[in-house]
Structures are given as structure tokens and as C-alpha cells.
Design a protein around this motif. Structure first.
Motif, PDB file in Angstrom:
ATOM      1  N   SER A 124       0.828  -1.194   0.000  1.00 41.08           N
ATOM      2  CA  SER A 124       0.000   0.000   0.000  1.00 41.08           C
ATOM      3  C   SER A 124       0.860   1.241   0.000  1.00 41.08           C
ATOM      4  CB  SER A 124      -0.898   0.009   1.249  1.00 41.08           C
ATOM      5  OG  SER A 124      -1.703  -1.133   1.282  1.00 41.08           O
ATOM      6  N   GLU A 125       0.375   2.283  -0.632  1.00 34.00           N
ATOM      7  CA  GLU A 125       1.087   3.544  -0.663  1.00 34.00           C
ATOM      8  C   GLU A 125       1.061   4.172   0.726  1.00 34.00           C
ATOM      9  OE1 GLU A 125       0.752   7.935  -2.789  1.00 34.00           O
ATOM     10  OE2 GLU A 125      -0.739   6.367  -3.140  1.00 34.00           O
ATOM     11  N   VAL A 126       2.196   4.718   1.139  1.00 32.59           N
ATOM     12  CA  VAL A 126       2.283   5.383   2.423  1.00 32.59           C
ATOM     13  C   VAL A 126       2.025   6.859   2.220  1.00 32.59           C
ATOM     14  CG1 VAL A 126       3.765   5.904   4.387  1.00 32.59           C
ATOM     15  CG2 VAL A 126       3.935   3.682   3.264  1.00 32.59           C
ATOM     16  N   MET A 132       1.108   0.773  15.953  1.00 37.41           N
ATOM     17  CA  MET A 132       1.429  -0.632  16.222  1.00 37.41           C
ATOM     18  C   MET A 132       2.769  -0.980  15.593  1.00 37.41           C
ATOM     19  SD  MET A 132      -0.868  -2.885  13.572  1.00 37.41           S
ATOM     20  CE  MET A 132      -0.456  -2.915  11.819  1.00 37.41           C
ATOM     21  N   ARG A 133       3.369  -2.051  16.084  1.00 35.12           N
ATOM     22  CA  ARG A 133       4.571  -2.589  15.469  1.00 35.12           C
ATOM     23  C   ARG A 133       4.183  -3.366  14.205  1.00 35.12           C
ATOM     24  NH1 ARG A 133       7.512   0.773  17.920  1.00 35.12           N
ATOM     25  NH2 ARG A 133       7.592   0.522  20.184  1.00 35.12           N
ATOM     26  N   ASP A 134       5.016  -3.262  13.195  1.00 33.96           N
ATOM     27  CA  ASP A 134       4.757  -3.897  11.906  1.00 33.96           C
ATOM     28  C   ASP A 134       5.401  -5.272  11.876  1.00 33.96           C
ATOM     29  OD1 ASP A 134       4.341  -4.557   9.277  1.00 33.96           O
ATOM     30  OD2 ASP A 134       5.577  -2.946   8.434  1.00 33.96           O
ATOM     31  N   ARG A 135       4.575  -6.311  11.751  1.00 35.29           N
ATOM     32  CA  ARG A 135       5.114  -7.677  11.702  1.00 35.29           C
ATOM     33  C   ARG A 135       5.946  -7.904  10.450  1.00 35.29           C
ATOM     34  NH1 ARG A 135       2.840 -12.213   9.373  1.00 35.29           N
ATOM     35  NH2 ARG A 135       2.951 -13.325  11.353  1.00 35.29           N
ATOM     36  N   ARG A 136       5.794  -7.044   9.443  1.00 29.86           N
ATOM     37  CA  ARG A 136       6.549  -7.177   8.208  1.00 29.86           C
ATOM     38  C   ARG A 136       7.844  -6.363   8.219  1.00 29.86           C
ATOM     39  NH1 ARG A 136       5.989 -11.282   5.328  1.00 29.86           N
ATOM     40  NH2 ARG A 136       6.860 -10.088   3.600  1.00 29.86           N
ATOM     41  N   SER A 137       8.228  -5.853   9.380  1.00 34.60           N
ATOM     42  CA  SER A 137       9.502  -5.147   9.516  1.00 34.60           C
ATOM     43  C   SER A 137      10.533  -6.068  10.152  1.00 34.60           C
ATOM     44  CB  SER A 137       9.336  -3.894  10.381  1.00 34.60           C
ATOM     45  OG  SER A 137       9.066  -4.251  11.732  1.00 34.60           O
ATOM     46  N   ALA A 138      11.815  -5.698  10.011  1.00 38.42           N
ATOM     47  CA  ALA A 138      12.879  -6.495  10.626  1.00 38.42           C
ATOM     48  C   ALA A 138      12.718  -6.508  12.142  1.00 38.42           C
ATOM     49  CB  ALA A 138      14.243  -5.933  10.227  1.00 38.42           C
ATOM     50  N   TYR A 139      12.358  -5.368  12.708  1.00 37.72           N
ATOM     51  CA  TYR A 139      12.142  -5.314  14.153  1.00 37.72           C
ATOM     52  C   TYR A 139      11.008  -6.242  14.563  1.00 37.72           C
ATOM     53  CZ  TYR A 139      10.995  -3.581  18.796  1.00 37.72           C
ATOM     54  OH  TYR A 139      10.736  -3.502  20.138  1.00 37.72           O
ATOM     55  N   GLY A 140       9.893  -6.211  13.815  1.00 39.22           N
ATOM     56  CA  GLY A 140       8.760  -7.058  14.144  1.00 39.22           C
ATOM     57  C   GLY A 140       9.124  -8.528  14.114  1.00 39.22           C
ATOM     58  N   ARG A 163       5.126   5.583   8.510  1.00 36.58           N
ATOM     59  CA  ARG A 163       5.980   4.530   9.068  1.00 36.58           C
ATOM     60  C   ARG A 163       7.141   5.211   9.775  1.00 36.58           C
ATOM     61  NH1 ARG A 163       5.694  -0.185   4.359  1.00 36.58           N
ATOM     62  NH2 ARG A 163       3.453   0.068   4.011  1.00 36.58           N
ATOM     63  N   ASN A 164       7.386   4.774  11.006  1.00 34.27           N
ATOM     64  CA  ASN A 164       8.387   5.423  11.842  1.00 34.27           C
ATOM     65  C   ASN A 164       9.232   4.394  12.576  1.00 34.27           C
ATOM     66  OD1 ASN A 164       7.325   8.336  11.644  1.00 34.27           O
ATOM     67  ND2 ASN A 164       5.500   7.207  12.290  1.00 34.27           N
ATOM     68  N   THR A 165      10.205   4.888  13.305  1.00 32.66           N
ATOM     69  CA  THR A 165      11.093   4.055  14.101  1.00 32.66           C
ATOM     70  C   THR A 165      10.974   4.464  15.558  1.00 32.66           C
ATOM     71  OG1 THR A 165      12.661   3.822  12.282  1.00 32.66           O
ATOM     72  CG2 THR A 165      13.486   3.346  14.483  1.00 32.66           C
ATOM     73  N   SER A 166      10.564   3.530  16.411  1.00 36.11           N
ATOM     74  CA  SER A 166      10.454   3.841  17.833  1.00 36.11           C
ATOM     75  C   SER A 166      10.666   2.629  18.722  1.00 36.11           C
ATOM     76  CB  SER A 166       9.066   4.438  18.129  1.00 36.11           C
ATOM     77  OG  SER A 166       8.054   3.470  17.899  1.00 36.11           O
ATOM     78  N   THR A 204      14.078  -0.154   7.880  1.00 37.40           N
ATOM     79  CA  THR A 204      13.835   1.280   7.746  1.00 37.40           C
ATOM     80  C   THR A 204      12.760   1.799   8.693  1.00 37.40           C
ATOM     81  OG1 THR A 204      12.317   0.754   5.933  1.00 37.40           O
ATOM     82  CG2 THR A 204      14.578   1.387   5.343  1.00 37.40           C
ATOM     83  N   HIS A 205      11.941   0.923   9.261  1.00 29.89           N
ATOM     84  CA  HIS A 205      10.889   1.331  10.182  1.00 29.89           C
ATOM     85  C   HIS A 205      10.508   0.142  11.039  1.00 29.89           C
ATOM     86  CE1 HIS A 205       8.389  -0.892   7.355  1.00 29.89           C
ATOM     87  NE2 HIS A 205       7.443  -0.897   8.291  1.00 29.89           N
ATOM     88  N   ASP A 206       9.806   0.404  12.127  1.00 26.63           N
ATOM     89  CA  ASP A 206       9.223  -0.681  12.914  1.00 26.63           C
ATOM     90  C   ASP A 206       7.789  -0.370  13.334  1.00 26.63           C
ATOM     91  OD1 ASP A 206       9.290   0.765  15.584  1.00 26.63           O
ATOM     92  OD2 ASP A 206      11.431   0.650  15.237  1.00 26.63           O
ATOM     93  N   GLU A 207       7.369   0.882  13.188  1.00 26.03           N
ATOM     94  CA  GLU A 207       6.049   1.310  13.646  1.00 26.03           C
ATOM     95  C   GLU A 207       5.182   1.781  12.483  1.00 26.03           C
ATOM     96  OE1 GLU A 207       4.333   5.295  15.772  1.00 26.03           O
ATOM     97  OE2 GLU A 207       6.133   4.420  16.660  1.00 26.03           O
ATOM     98  N   ILE A 208       3.914   1.402  12.526  1.00 24.53           N
ATOM     99  CA  ILE A 208       2.911   1.916  11.595  1.00 24.53           C
ATOM    100  C   ILE A 208       1.981   2.836  12.373  1.00 24.53           C
ATOM    101  CG2 ILE A 208       0.919   1.332  10.156  1.00 24.53           C
ATOM    102  CD1 ILE A 208       2.299  -1.289   9.470  1.00 24.53           C
TER     103      ILE A 208
END
Length: 239
Positions: free
Chosen positions: A2-4, A126-134, A190-193, A220-224
Motif C-alpha cells: 500500500s502507498e504510504v 502498532m509494530r509492523d510484523r513485516r519489519s525487521a524489528y517485528g 511509518r516510523n522508528t520507535s 527502515t521502520h518498525d512502527e505503523i
């Protein structure tokens, strides 16, 4: 993917959307449900009165935090499929880092939406399960997360809390959920926290996950962050 749509700085986005929501309306007070109240304070709005109620899973770390808070008029802990949530009772829902740590996330979100008035807003983080952090967060066993927790967060942060990350906890899944229920996603960032990103070890671990997955789980991010609007019209396909 999806477009951000990044339309405002993260710190201002929620306040701006609430200001837009109230513009031209005779709003005397906003009733706010803080779902996931172990983390966020109720949104500070100097220009309008708010009354905030909390709801979260029943967890010892969360209960300790809530017992010391005075900014909520009431709060309920328990299975979020059954805690008291009167229908159409809130103008805003602050949904803060909750969906990734609960089971039956779709049922929980549906129930929260029933408590939202027509035209109301969901301010979601929320944390993004599709991120490296998630991916790192959900693969790290609980016996390792517990001793590491105090080195990764500021003192007083409740946790470590459960890590479930059901399929709903991704941007694409949330967009599909909203589409199926007639909801409008007005903003997305999308952010980093994440706490593991605050130190060199955590940052290196997240980068390693991204590299090992060939970027399929990006660092590049972990939060949506999303703003979701419930339709005004009564015939919308929603609860």
C-alpha cells in the motif's frame, strides 16, 4: 504494498486530524478510549475538553502502571473480547501498541470499533510484523526478552509484554480489514520507535535480520501509524 501517505509530522498528525474532526462542529467534549493504555497518555488537546477511559489486557506490568495514573476517569483490564465497552460511546480511540500483543486481533478491533461513534476516529500505532524489528521481536524467546528488557527501555516502561503479531499487524492486512468494513484510512506513516533500536546491539540485530531476509523485512521502520475514520452514514457496512 500500500502507498504510504505522510501528510504531517508524526508528533502532530493525531492532533491535526482531531482538530479537523472538530472543526465546524458544536463539540463540547471528546470521549476518548485509550486502548493499550500501558503505553500512551491520552492525547493532550488544550483547545477542547477530553474525558479518557482506558482498556487493556490484564497483565501485572500494565496493572501496576494504571494504578498510578490519574489521567483516566476509569479503566478496565481483561480479555478485550469481553471487557465493558458500551457501543457508540467514544469519539476517538487511541489504539497504542496493542494489536501486536493480543490474540484474536480482528475480533478485538471489531469490538473496539463498535464502541466508536459514527464519524469517529481511530488513532492507531502498532509494530509492523513485516519489519525487521517485528520479526526479531516475535522470534526472541521470552526467557531472553525478560533480562534484556531493562537495558532497552527507559525506567518505568511496562514489560516485557506478550508478542503475538497476528496477520492483522501489517499495513496491507489493516487496509484489507478497513476495506471490508467500510472504514477509511485517511493517513499512514511509518516510523522508528522500537526499544531495541535505541542501542547499538539492537540496531545491529535489526540490520542483520533485514540482511538475512534480503530486505523482505526492512530495517527502515518498525512502527505503523494510521488515522482511520468510521463512516457517518448508517448504512455503511460496519457493525
Amino acid at each position: 504494498m500500500s502507498e504510504v501517505r505522510s501528510v504531517a509530522r508524526r508528533g502532530d498528525l493525531f492532533s491535526e486530524r482531531v482538530r479537523d474532526h472538530c472543526a465546524g462542529r458544536p463539540v463540547r467534549r471528546l470521549d476518548v478510549l485509550v486502548a493499550g493504555c500501558a503505553h500512551d497518555q491520552p492525547l493532550a488537546l488544550e483547545w477542547i475538553e477530553t474525558r479518557a477511559t482506558g482498556a487493556d489486557e490484564d497483565h501485572p506490568a500494565i496493572r501496576r502502571v494504571l494504578e498510578e495514573r490519574a489521567d483516566l476517569v476509569a479503566w478496565s483490564l481483561g480479555d478485550l473480547r469481553s471487557v465493558p465497552l458500551p457501543p457508540r460511546s467514544y469519539d476517538l480511540i487511541q489504539l497504542s501498541f496493542l494489536l501486536e500483543r493480543v490474540r484474536h486481533a480482528e475480533l478485538v478491533l471489531d469490538r473496539l470499533l463498535r464502541s466508536l461513534r459514527p464519524g469517529g476516529l481511530v488513532l492507531l500505532r502498532m509494530r509492523d510484523r513485516r519489519s525487521a524489528y517485528g520479526l526479531l521481536d516475535r522470534l526472541t524467546p521470552s526467557w531472553l526478552r525478560r533480562p534484556l528488557w531493562r537495558f532497552l527501555v527507559t525506567p518505568g516502561t511496562p514489560g516485557p509484554l506478550p508478542t503475538v503479531y497476528e496477520p492483522l499487524t501489517s499495513s496491507d492486512a489493516l487496509h484489507a480489514f478497513c476495506l471490508s468494513r467500510g472504514l477509511m484510512v485517511t493517513d499512514e506513516e511509518r516510523n522508528t520507535s522500537g526499544p531495541a533500536r535505541s542501542g547499538r546491539i539492537g540496531t545491529a540485530a535489526v540490520a542483520a535480520i533485514s540482511w538475512l531476509t534480503n530486505g523482505r523485512y526492512p530495517a527502515t521502520h518498525d512502527e505503523i501509524t494510521m488515522v482511520i475514520r468510521k463512516p457517518q452514514h448508517h448504512f455503511a457496512r460496519l457493525i
